[in-house]
Design a protein around this motif. Structure first.
Motif, PDB file in Angstrom:
ATOM      1  N   ASP A 136       0.642  -1.015   0.215  1.00  0.00           N
ATOM      2  CA  ASP A 136      -0.085   0.001  -0.288  1.00  0.00           C
ATOM      3  C   ASP A 136       0.677   1.142   0.148  1.00  0.00           C
ATOM      4  O   ASP A 136       0.324   2.386  -0.029  1.00  0.00           O
ATOM      5  N   SER A 137       2.033   1.268  -0.011  1.00  0.00           N
ATOM      6  CA  SER A 137       3.031   2.319  -0.210  1.00  0.00           C
ATOM      7  C   SER A 137       3.971   1.784  -1.343  1.00  0.00           C
ATOM      8  O   SER A 137       4.031   0.866  -1.784  1.00  0.00           O
ATOM      9  N   ILE A 138       4.543   3.065  -1.871  1.00  0.00           N
ATOM     10  CA  ILE A 138       5.727   2.805  -3.153  1.00  0.00           C
ATOM     11  C   ILE A 138       7.039   2.559  -2.648  1.00  0.00           C
ATOM     12  O   ILE A 138       7.436   3.561  -1.993  1.00  0.00           O
ATOM     13  N   GLU A 139       7.656   1.485  -3.013  1.00  0.00           N
ATOM     14  CA  GLU A 139       9.144   1.318  -2.701  1.00  0.00           C
ATOM     15  C   GLU A 139      10.005   1.275  -4.120  1.00  0.00           C
ATOM     16  O   GLU A 139       9.448   0.473  -4.694  1.00  0.00           O
ATOM     17  N   TYR A 140      10.831   2.213  -4.316  1.00  0.00           N
ATOM     18  CA  TYR A 140      11.497   1.833  -5.467  1.00  0.00           C
ATOM     19  C   TYR A 140      12.684   1.016  -5.500  1.00  0.00           C
ATOM     20  O   TYR A 140      13.463   1.029  -4.267  1.00  0.00           O
ATOM     21  N   GLY A 141      12.945   0.213  -6.363  1.00  0.00           N
ATOM     22  CA  GLY A 141      14.209  -0.584  -6.317  1.00  0.00           C
ATOM     23  C   GLY A 141      15.405   0.010  -6.950  1.00  0.00           C
ATOM     24  O   GLY A 141      15.001   0.571  -8.045  1.00  0.00           O
TER      25      GLY A 141
END
Length: 184
Positions: A136-141
């Motif tokens: 439900d959150s955005i995490e960038y790789g």
């Protein structure tokens, strides 16, 4: 005295010749946006003991471990940095022999000036990547790539650092047009 507050302008250039008469590089290529860089010199230190105390000490540079994080590592750049083949089908092959490269970047200072770096001769290793499932959150790789830099054969230099607050430094505007070579 200014302090480092930012990082940008990752560049690399393939080292094509490191002979006794000079070093030659291909034109620098820009990497994706800079996230972080760590330069960790490996220094050998020796101490001479006499009369129950240290009477002399000496140290020498062995190599520098370099870790860089970028927003992405496109296949064309990974192929260049690791000597891999990018097929006409758009698939990056896994085999390759990493060439020696120079690596440059810019450090922004809190007074608006910049410090410019070129690490002169190193090889990078296979990058590490971490991706997570969506939540439900955005995490960038972000990929991380590690290299090891040594002295050039030509002049035994391993880095050049220019700072806009240094008297006489005027190369900032053209720093990434080619790998810096000192004037005699």
């Amino acid at each position: 005295m200014p302090y480092a507050v930012g990082l940008k302008n990752f560049h690399y250039a393939i080292l094509t010749d490191d002979a006794s008469t000079g070093a030659t590089y291909e034109a620098p290529a820009k990497l994706a946006e800079a996230v972080n860089v760590a330069v960790e010199p490996n220094i050998a230190t020796g101490r001479l003991f006499g009369d129950n105390s240290v009477v002399s000490t000496s140290s020498k540079f062995n190599y520098a471990g370099v870790t860089i994080g970028t927003t992405k590592l496109p296949a064309k750049d990974e192929a260049a940095l690791l000597g891999k083949t990018l097929g006409s089908d758009g698939v990056l092959r896994s085999k390759g022999v990493a060439p020696y490269v120079a690596f440059g970047y810019e450090v922004e200072m809190d007074d608006g000036s910049s410090e410019f770096w070129w690490l002169l001769k190193g090889k990078f290793q296979e990058p590490s990547r971490t991706q997570n499932t969506g939540t439900d959150s955005i995490e960038y790789g972000q990929p991380t790539i590690v290299g090891e830099f040594i002295r050039r054969d030509f002049d035994k230099e391993w880095k050049f650092v220019g700072n806009e607050e240094n008297i006489g430094f005027t190369a900032g505007a053209t720093w990434f047009g080619s790998v810096y070579q000192p004037t005699p």
